[in-house]
Scaffold this active site. Structure first.
Site, PDB file in Angstrom:
ATOM      1  N   CYS A  18      13.171  11.618   6.423  1.00 39.66           N
ATOM      2  CA  CYS A  18      13.105  11.133   7.808  1.00 39.66           C
ATOM      3  C   CYS A  18      14.416  11.381   8.543  1.00 39.66           C
ATOM      4  CB  CYS A  18      12.716   9.662   7.850  1.00 39.66           C
ATOM      5  SG  CYS A  18      13.700   8.636   6.760  1.00 39.66           S
ATOM      6  N   GLU A  42       9.138  16.522  15.006  1.00 39.41           N
ATOM      7  CA  GLU A  42       9.487  16.415  13.586  1.00 39.41           C
ATOM      8  C   GLU A  42       8.539  17.313  12.788  1.00 39.41           C
ATOM      9  OE1 GLU A  42       8.378  12.802  11.448  1.00 39.41           O
ATOM     10  OE2 GLU A  42      10.447  12.656  10.741  1.00 39.41           O
ATOM     11  N   GLU A  80       9.432   2.253  10.814  1.00 37.87           N
ATOM     12  CA  GLU A  80      10.392   3.343  10.633  1.00 37.87           C
ATOM     13  C   GLU A  80       9.596   4.633  10.714  1.00 37.87           C
ATOM     14  OE1 GLU A  80      11.833   6.187   9.494  1.00 37.87           O
ATOM     15  OE2 GLU A  80      12.935   5.597   7.693  1.00 37.87           O
ATOM     16  N   LYS A  93       0.851  -1.192   0.000  1.00 39.41           N
ATOM     17  CA  LYS A  93       0.000   0.000   0.000  1.00 39.41           C
ATOM     18  C   LYS A  93       0.890   1.246   0.000  1.00 39.41           C
ATOM     19  CE  LYS A  93      -2.024   2.780   2.893  1.00 39.41           C
ATOM     20  NZ  LYS A  93      -2.047   3.970   2.017  1.00 39.41           N
TER      21      LYS A  93
HETATM   22  O1  TXE Z   1       1.965   9.993   7.418  1.00 37.80           O
HETATM   23  P1  TXE Z   1       1.164   8.685   7.702  1.00 37.80           P
HETATM   24  P2  TXE Z   1       1.414  11.428   7.017  1.00 37.80           P
HETATM   25  C1  TXE Z   1       5.935  11.931   9.405  1.00 37.80           C
HETATM   26  C2  TXE Z   1       6.073  13.428   9.149  1.00 37.80           C
HETATM   27  C3  TXE Z   1       4.712  13.802   8.667  1.00 37.80           C
HETATM   28  C4  TXE Z   1       3.862  12.906   9.540  1.00 37.80           C
HETATM   29  C5  TXE Z   1       2.492  12.640   9.012  1.00 37.80           C
HETATM   30  O2  TXE Z   1       6.367  14.080  10.347  1.00 37.80           O
HETATM   31  O3  TXE Z   1       4.426  15.139   8.863  1.00 37.80           O
HETATM   32  O4  TXE Z   1       4.566  11.696   9.594  1.00 37.80           O
HETATM   33  O5  TXE Z   1       2.555  12.310   7.649  1.00 37.80           O
HETATM   34  C6  TXE Z   1      -0.652   5.017   5.932  1.00 37.80           C
HETATM   35  N1  TXE Z   1      -3.142   2.128   9.360  1.00 37.80           N
HETATM   36  N2  TXE Z   1       6.413  11.142   8.307  1.00 37.80           N
HETATM   37  O6  TXE Z   1       0.147  11.762   7.701  1.00 37.80           O
HETATM   38  O7  TXE Z   1      -0.279   8.955   7.912  1.00 37.80           O
HETATM   39  C7  TXE Z   1      -0.797   6.121   4.913  1.00 37.80           C
HETATM   40  O8  TXE Z   1      -1.884   5.863   4.056  1.00 37.80           O
HETATM   41  C8  TXE Z   1      -2.285   1.773   8.401  1.00 37.80           C
HETATM   42  C9  TXE Z   1       7.678  10.513   8.512  1.00 37.80           C
HETATM   43  O9  TXE Z   1       1.391  11.489   5.561  1.00 37.80           O
HETATM   44  O10 TXE Z   1       1.912   7.964   8.745  1.00 37.80           O
HETATM   45  C10 TXE Z   1       0.558   6.061   4.230  1.00 37.80           C
HETATM   46  O11 TXE Z   1       0.609   5.000   3.291  1.00 37.80           O
HETATM   47  N3  TXE Z   1      -1.708   2.649   7.557  1.00 37.80           N
HETATM   48  C11 TXE Z   1       7.900   9.439   7.523  1.00 37.80           C
HETATM   49  C12 TXE Z   1       1.488   5.755   5.399  1.00 37.80           C
HETATM   50  O12 TXE Z   1       0.666   5.201   6.420  1.00 37.80           O
HETATM   51  C13 TXE Z   1      -2.010   3.948   7.709  1.00 37.80           C
HETATM   52  C14 TXE Z   1       7.502   9.709   6.150  1.00 37.80           C
HETATM   53  C15 TXE Z   1       2.218   6.966   5.968  1.00 37.80           C
HETATM   54  O13 TXE Z   1       1.280   7.943   6.287  1.00 37.80           O
HETATM   55  C16 TXE Z   1      -2.904   4.389   8.713  1.00 37.80           C
HETATM   56  C17 TXE Z   1       6.209  10.354   6.065  1.00 37.80           C
HETATM   57  C18 TXE Z   1      -3.480   3.415   9.559  1.00 37.80           C
HETATM   58  N4  TXE Z   1      -4.311   3.723  10.556  1.00 37.80           N
HETATM   59  C19 TXE Z   1       5.728  11.074   7.130  1.00 37.80           C
HETATM   60  N5  TXE Z   1      -2.983   5.734   8.633  1.00 37.80           N
HETATM   61  C20 TXE Z   1       9.248   8.789   7.611  1.00 37.80           C
HETATM   62  N6  TXE Z   1       9.437   7.906   8.571  1.00 37.80           N
HETATM   63  O14 TXE Z   1      10.093   9.019   6.781  1.00 37.80           O
HETATM   64  C21 TXE Z   1      -2.184   6.134   7.621  1.00 37.80           C
HETATM   65  N7  TXE Z   1      -1.594   5.048   7.057  1.00 37.80           N
END
Ligand code: TXE
Length: 498
Positions: A292, A393, A258, A183
């Site tokens: 990240c 972050e 991660e 996904k």
């Molecule tokens: O991430 P999400 P978001 C951090 C960064 C950013 C914050 C939020 O600080 O501002 O996270 O970003 C899926 N069950 N990072 O909201 O929601 C979602 O569809 C299962 C750090 O965009 O965590 C996507 O595929 N999956 C990071 C993925 O999770 C779920 C990189 C990431 O989205 C879900 C990006 C659920 N309940 C953002 N809810 C890094 N580690 O590099 C969402 N998703």
């Protein structure tokens, strides 16, 4: 989209059991180019029934052994074919990634090269990796530990490095013999759709790799809440990571997370000034800070701080912010208008906490950028470790500056974070460098460098940055179970209950 790009995205449906299918229960989503807000594609999104169908297909494929029982050399051949196809379509994939994420085309090309490298790395590793024989002290016993694929994997990736981070999961999972449902982020699904097309073209058996794009709260939640998945590997935000860990705990599903970081970059007074300025700028503002491992927390020795910050401010003002497709641009827009609002809220927070705004802090004035989600490289001086702007972050182009006086204080500040993904140290003193990198509690520590990596070395975090490791041999181990086989070649009655 043009030519090859169009071909790779010909059917933006779901890919389930070896077929591109329209969703039974989902809908569609417009995918926008963050450089100008235009719609670049409309993709199908799954509903929970589609997720169940994808998981069931992955389970059938796993149980049938069409992939899991293939010898490692055959799996490696498929990975190498995927790498070749990625190479053939390198330019189109880079364009897709830039249109979808906003990053510069140059960065996207680097990403695609890294994706190719990770498929090649795991193709090589899986063929050289062998069983481990254990000396039990009994010559009649042959004891060996063998590796078997973990089963069905749910692979969930974010939007900042869509193809790269998905490939860090898909390549080792395929190498290990696992089957999977992937996904991508709903914000940036396009390059993953293209990857699925290439994996299918490379000849993976039906059901081994399945794709369900869609919203995290629907598709992600369905994928992580089922007992039919054996391993969840997730890269994304910390709060989503917590929700996934909870869902996984319900069924004791293995989980690898991660979750980003708030990464310190420590500059000692004896560092090479030009190199340190360059490393800090790149670490903080590459990809507009949506990395990240971005080095968004500068910790600089008080004796050089004023001059160092003045130089950073001068250089930050010269960074060319613009559309990723325009060659002069050095950094692109933020991934979406929604994400920019979040970054803007953090800038307002920094000001209200008393940090001194010395660069950026606003959208660019250029009217040609008005429709994109751009934000200028921003620097806050005179920050304190207790500020939220220092601890949270922001995932945007925001650099905070703290000053230190002793090595001990620098280490203390560098470790004063709930995260622990990455850190950087700039010094010309080798002994000091070694002392400090060993003392920092972070998964990757750069000495006189920042942001570089190799697929052969582990990647992952301490603390709230997550659990498990991607890349390297540990990245393959995530997708395997260990089985100990104890073979008694001279069995005899034990007589315990005689
Ligand atoms: O991430 P999400 P978001 C951090 C960064 C950013 C914050 C939020 O600080 O501002 O996270 O970003 C899926 N069950 N990072 O909201 O929601 C979602 O569809 C299962 C750090 O965009 O965590 C996507 O595929 N999956 C990071 C993925 O999770 C779920 C990189 C990431 O989205 C879900 C990006 C659920 N309940 C953002 N809810 C890094 N580690 O590099 C969402 N998703």
């Amino acid at each position: 989209m043009i030519g090859d790009d169009e071909q790779l995205l010909a059917s933006p449906h779901l890919y389930i059991d070896g077929t591109w299918v329209a969703p039974v229960g989902g809908g569609t989503r417009q995918i926008r180019n963050p450089a100008d807000g235009t719609v670049i594609a409309v993709v199908d999104e799954a509903g929970s029934a589609d997720v169940s169908a994808a998981v069931a297909a992955a389970r059938r494929a796993f149980d049938a052994g069409s992939w899991s029982t293939r010898p490692p050399t055959e799996r490696a051949e498929l990975l190498l074919r995927v790498a070749e196809l990625l190479d053939t379509h390198r330019d189109a994939l880079a364009r897709i990634e830039t249109l979808d994420t906003g990053k510069t085309l140059h960065e996207s090309h680097i990403d695609i090269d890294d994706v190719i490298a990770v498929f090649r790395y795991y193709a090589d590793l899986v063929t050289t990796d062998s069983d481990r024989f254990v000396d039990t002290g009994n010559p009649a016993v042959v004891s060996r530990v063998v590796h078997e694929p973990v089963g069905v994997c749910a692979l969930i990736a974010p939007w900042n490095y869509p193809l790269l981070q998905m490939s860090w999961k898909v390549a080792p999972a395929l190498a290990a013999g696992a089957t999977m449902v992937v996904k991508p982020s709903e914000v940036t699904p396009l390059s993953t759709i293209a990857l699925m097309r290439l994996i299918a073209q490379a000849g993976v058996p039906a059901g081994v790799v399945n794709l369900v794009q869609g919203d995290g709260s629907v598709v992600g939640a369905a994928l992580t809440g089922t007992p039919d998945v054996d391993l969840i590997s997730f890269t994304g935000g910390a709060s989503t990571g917590v929700a996934i860990a909870r869902a996984a705990a319900e069924h004791i599903t293995r989980v690898a997370l991660e979750l980003g970081g708030k990464n310190p970059h420590i500059v000692f007074a004896d560092a090479d000034h030009a190199i340190a300025v360059d490393a800090v700028l790149t670490g903080a503002f590459l990809h507009s800070g949506q990395v990240c491992s971005a080095g968004t927390r500068l910790i600089v020795h008080e004796s050089i701080a004023d001059g160092f910050v003045a130089e950073l401010v001068r250089r930050a003002a010269g960074i060319r912010v613009g559309p990723g497709m325009d060659p002069p641009s050095q950094t692109g827009p933020l991934v979406s208008a929604e994400h920019r609002s979040k970054v803007e809220a953090y800038v307002a927070l920094g000001i209200s906490e008393g940090a001194e705004l010395v660069a950026g802090g606003k959208r660019p004035d250029d009217p040609r950028l008005a429709n994109g989600s751009y934000y200028l490289p921003t620097i806050f001086d005179r920050c304190h470790r207790s500020m939220r702007i220092v601890q949270e972050e922001t995932f945007g182009p925001i650099l905070t500056v703290e000053r230190f006086s002793t090595e001990t204080e620098a280490i203390e500040l560098g470790n004063d974070t709930s995260y622990g993904l990455a850190a950087g140290v700039q010094t010309s003193d080798r002994d000091r460098g070694e002392r400090v990198v060993r003392a920092l509690r972070h998964g990757t520590v750069w000495l006189n460098d920042f942001g570089t990596y190799t697929p052969a070395a582990e990647w992952g975090g301490f603390g709230r940055s997550g659990t498990g490791r991607e890349l390297g041999p540990s990245g393959l181990a995530e997708y395997r179970e260990s089985k100990h086989i104890w073979h008694n070649t001279a069995p005899a009655v034990g007589g315990w209950f005689d």
